[in-house]
Design a protein around this motif. Structure first.
Motif, PDB file in Angstrom:
ATOM      1  N   MET A   1      17.893  25.799  36.307  1.00  0.00           N
ATOM      2  CA  MET A   1      18.095  27.175  35.801  1.00  0.00           C
ATOM      3  C   MET A   1      18.291  28.174  37.043  1.00  0.00           C
ATOM      4  O   MET A   1      17.546  28.448  38.005  1.00  0.00           O
ATOM      5  CB  MET A   1      17.006  27.658  34.936  1.00  0.00           C
ATOM      6  CG  MET A   1      17.106  29.057  34.388  1.00  0.00           C
ATOM      7  SD  MET A   1      15.925  29.328  33.095  1.00  0.00           S
ATOM      8  CE  MET A   1      16.602  30.221  31.815  1.00  0.00           C
ATOM      9  N   PRO A   2      19.609  28.961  36.978  1.00  0.00           N
ATOM     10  CA  PRO A   2      19.936  29.825  38.030  1.00  0.00           C
ATOM     11  C   PRO A   2      18.776  30.974  38.012  1.00  0.00           C
ATOM     12  O   PRO A   2      18.299  31.468  36.928  1.00  0.00           O
ATOM     13  CB  PRO A   2      21.211  30.416  37.655  1.00  0.00           C
ATOM     14  CG  PRO A   2      21.695  29.930  36.410  1.00  0.00           C
ATOM     15  CD  PRO A   2      20.474  29.019  35.820  1.00  0.00           C
ATOM     16  N   THR A   3      18.822  31.331  39.539  1.00  0.00           N
ATOM     17  CA  THR A   3      17.592  32.779  39.532  1.00  0.00           C
ATOM     18  C   THR A   3      18.518  34.155  39.400  1.00  0.00           C
ATOM     19  O   THR A   3      19.882  33.955  39.279  1.00  0.00           O
ATOM     20  CB  THR A   3      17.133  32.716  40.629  1.00  0.00           C
ATOM     21  OG1 THR A   3      18.337  32.969  41.851  1.00  0.00           O
ATOM     22  CG2 THR A   3      16.272  31.487  41.139  1.00  0.00           C
ATOM     23  N   GLN A   4      17.932  35.273  39.160  1.00  0.00           N
ATOM     24  CA  GLN A   4      18.578  36.481  38.779  1.00  0.00           C
ATOM     25  C   GLN A   4      19.252  36.605  40.103  1.00  0.00           C
ATOM     26  O   GLN A   4      20.607  37.382  40.179  1.00  0.00           O
ATOM     27  CB  GLN A   4      17.500  37.448  38.560  1.00  0.00           C
ATOM     28  CG  GLN A   4      17.099  37.461  37.049  1.00  0.00           C
ATOM     29  CD  GLN A   4      16.382  38.587  36.723  1.00  0.00           C
ATOM     30  OE1 GLN A   4      15.583  39.223  37.523  1.00  0.00           O
ATOM     31  NE2 GLN A   4      16.197  38.925  35.481  1.00  0.00           N
ATOM     32  N   LEU A   5      19.017  36.446  41.330  1.00  0.00           N
ATOM     33  CA  LEU A   5      19.473  36.733  42.670  1.00  0.00           C
ATOM     34  C   LEU A   5      20.927  35.972  42.790  1.00  0.00           C
ATOM     35  O   LEU A   5      21.689  36.118  43.094  1.00  0.00           O
ATOM     36  CB  LEU A   5      18.619  36.594  43.889  1.00  0.00           C
ATOM     37  CG  LEU A   5      19.157  36.852  45.283  1.00  0.00           C
ATOM     38  CD1 LEU A   5      19.641  38.305  45.031  1.00  0.00           C
ATOM     39  CD2 LEU A   5      18.165  36.894  46.331  1.00  0.00           C
ATOM     40  N   GLY A   6      20.560  34.552  42.270  1.00  0.00           N
ATOM     41  CA  GLY A   6      21.680  33.768  42.298  1.00  0.00           C
ATOM     42  C   GLY A   6      22.879  34.284  41.344  1.00  0.00           C
ATOM     43  O   GLY A   6      24.151  33.984  41.844  1.00  0.00           O
ATOM     44  N   ILE A   7      22.336  34.540  40.332  1.00  0.00           N
ATOM     45  CA  ILE A   7      23.522  35.133  39.318  1.00  0.00           C
ATOM     46  C   ILE A   7      23.966  36.696  39.872  1.00  0.00           C
ATOM     47  O   ILE A   7      25.289  36.750  39.923  1.00  0.00           O
ATOM     48  CB  ILE A   7      22.687  35.640  37.941  1.00  0.00           C
ATOM     49  CG1 ILE A   7      22.280  34.165  37.222  1.00  0.00           C
ATOM     50  CG2 ILE A   7      23.650  36.373  37.036  1.00  0.00           C
ATOM     51  CD1 ILE A   7      21.526  34.392  36.220  1.00  0.00           C
ATOM     52  N   ALA A   8      23.514  37.341  40.317  1.00  0.00           N
ATOM     53  CA  ALA A   8      23.899  38.547  41.193  1.00  0.00           C
ATOM     54  C   ALA A   8      25.068  38.251  42.174  1.00  0.00           C
ATOM     55  O   ALA A   8      26.187  38.988  42.177  1.00  0.00           O
ATOM     56  CB  ALA A   8      22.869  39.444  41.650  1.00  0.00           C
ATOM     57  N   MET A   9      24.522  37.236  43.001  1.00  0.00           N
ATOM     58  CA  MET A   9      25.504  36.911  43.917  1.00  0.00           C
ATOM     59  C   MET A   9      26.680  36.215  43.521  1.00  0.00           C
ATOM     60  O   MET A   9      27.969  36.508  43.878  1.00  0.00           O
ATOM     61  CB  MET A   9      24.791  35.877  45.059  1.00  0.00           C
ATOM     62  CG  MET A   9      23.836  36.436  45.714  1.00  0.00           C
ATOM     63  SD  MET A   9      22.481  35.329  46.469  1.00  0.00           S
ATOM     64  CE  MET A   9      23.637  34.151  47.371  1.00  0.00           C
ATOM     65  N   ASP A  10      26.636  35.298  42.560  1.00  0.00           N
ATOM     66  CA  ASP A  10      27.726  34.927  41.794  1.00  0.00           C
ATOM     67  C   ASP A  10      28.605  35.806  41.185  1.00  0.00           C
ATOM     68  O   ASP A  10      30.031  35.684  41.162  1.00  0.00           O
ATOM     69  CB  ASP A  10      27.412  33.685  40.554  1.00  0.00           C
ATOM     70  CG  ASP A  10      28.652  33.120  40.064  1.00  0.00           C
ATOM     71  OD1 ASP A  10      29.299  32.254  40.603  1.00  0.00           O
ATOM     72  OD2 ASP A  10      28.558  33.302  38.902  1.00  0.00           O
ATOM     73  N   THR A  11      28.123  36.812  40.491  1.00  0.00           N
ATOM     74  CA  THR A  11      28.772  37.840  39.975  1.00  0.00           C
ATOM     75  C   THR A  11      29.486  38.744  40.688  1.00  0.00           C
ATOM     76  O   THR A  11      30.763  38.990  40.644  1.00  0.00           O
ATOM     77  CB  THR A  11      27.961  39.091  39.273  1.00  0.00           C
ATOM     78  OG1 THR A  11      27.055  37.997  38.109  1.00  0.00           O
ATOM     79  CG2 THR A  11      28.450  40.027  38.554  1.00  0.00           C
ATOM     80  N   ARG A  12      28.995  38.828  41.965  1.00  0.00           N
ATOM     81  CA  ARG A  12      30.007  39.543  43.048  1.00  0.00           C
ATOM     82  C   ARG A  12      31.114  38.885  43.242  1.00  0.00           C
ATOM     83  O   ARG A  12      32.080  39.550  43.748  1.00  0.00           O
ATOM     84  CB  ARG A  12      28.747  40.047  44.364  1.00  0.00           C
ATOM     85  CG  ARG A  12      28.181  41.253  44.063  1.00  0.00           C
ATOM     86  CD  ARG A  12      27.153  41.282  45.292  1.00  0.00           C
ATOM     87  NE  ARG A  12      25.775  42.454  44.994  1.00  0.00           N
ATOM     88  CZ  ARG A  12      25.027  42.198  44.080  1.00  0.00           C
ATOM     89  NH1 ARG A  12      24.772  41.246  43.606  1.00  0.00           N
ATOM     90  NH2 ARG A  12      24.281  43.281  43.927  1.00  0.00           N
ATOM     91  N   ILE A  13      30.967  37.658  43.785  1.00  0.00           N
ATOM     92  CA  ILE A  13      31.957  36.662  44.402  1.00  0.00           C
ATOM     93  C   ILE A  13      33.004  36.739  43.352  1.00  0.00           C
ATOM     94  O   ILE A  13      34.126  36.995  43.532  1.00  0.00           O
ATOM     95  CB  ILE A  13      31.231  35.341  44.622  1.00  0.00           C
ATOM     96  CG1 ILE A  13      30.463  35.244  45.769  1.00  0.00           C
ATOM     97  CG2 ILE A  13      32.685  34.328  44.751  1.00  0.00           C
ATOM     98  CD1 ILE A  13      29.871  34.105  46.075  1.00  0.00           C
ATOM     99  N   LYS A  14      32.753  36.538  42.098  1.00  0.00           N
ATOM    100  CA  LYS A  14      33.591  36.543  40.647  1.00  0.00           C
ATOM    101  C   LYS A  14      34.328  37.753  40.642  1.00  0.00           C
ATOM    102  O   LYS A  14      35.726  37.846  40.284  1.00  0.00           O
ATOM    103  CB  LYS A  14      33.052  36.293  39.582  1.00  0.00           C
ATOM    104  CG  LYS A  14      32.474  34.533  39.467  1.00  0.00           C
ATOM    105  CD  LYS A  14      32.008  34.265  38.253  1.00  0.00           C
ATOM    106  CE  LYS A  14      31.560  32.820  38.207  1.00  0.00           C
ATOM    107  NZ  LYS A  14      30.778  32.557  37.020  1.00  0.00           N
TER     108      LYS A  14
END
Length: 99
Positions: A1-14
């Motif tokens: 399960m992804p972490t909130q920080l991982g999701i935030a990083m992924d969102t910035r990249i996308k």
């Protein structure tokens, strides 16, 4: 399960790549792409600004290598600076409430 920080990083990249692929350079934002990103993703921030040269000034400030485009590293600097400014504002508001 992804972490909130991982999701935030992924969102910035996308988000960066969603706008960078609209024009010529696939991995950089030109002025038009940066303007579109700012208008769509930072609407509240832009609505508070009265400077008609905001996009030009932002592009100039971010474009560290002076190639007239914003690469991902330069974009991350903007996101980090805005995040710090928002955090500083909220900390100041909390301090005022605590008095």
């Amino acid at each position: 399960m992804p972490t909130q920080l991982g999701i935030a990083m992924d969102t910035r990249i996308k988000i960066f790549h969603r706008y960078s692929c609209k024009g010529g350079g696939k991995f950089k934002l030109n002025k038009g792409e940066l303007k579109l990103l700012l208008q769509r993703e930072l609407t509240d921030f832009l609505s508070c600004q009265q400077d008609p040269q905001l996009v030009d000034e932002t592009m100039k400030d971010l474009d560290a290598n002076k190639d007239k485009e914003v690469d991902f590293n330069e974009f991350v600097v903007m996101v980090a600076a805005l995040t710090v400014a928002c955090n500083d504002y909220f900390v100041e508001q909390l301090k005022k409430k605590g008095k």
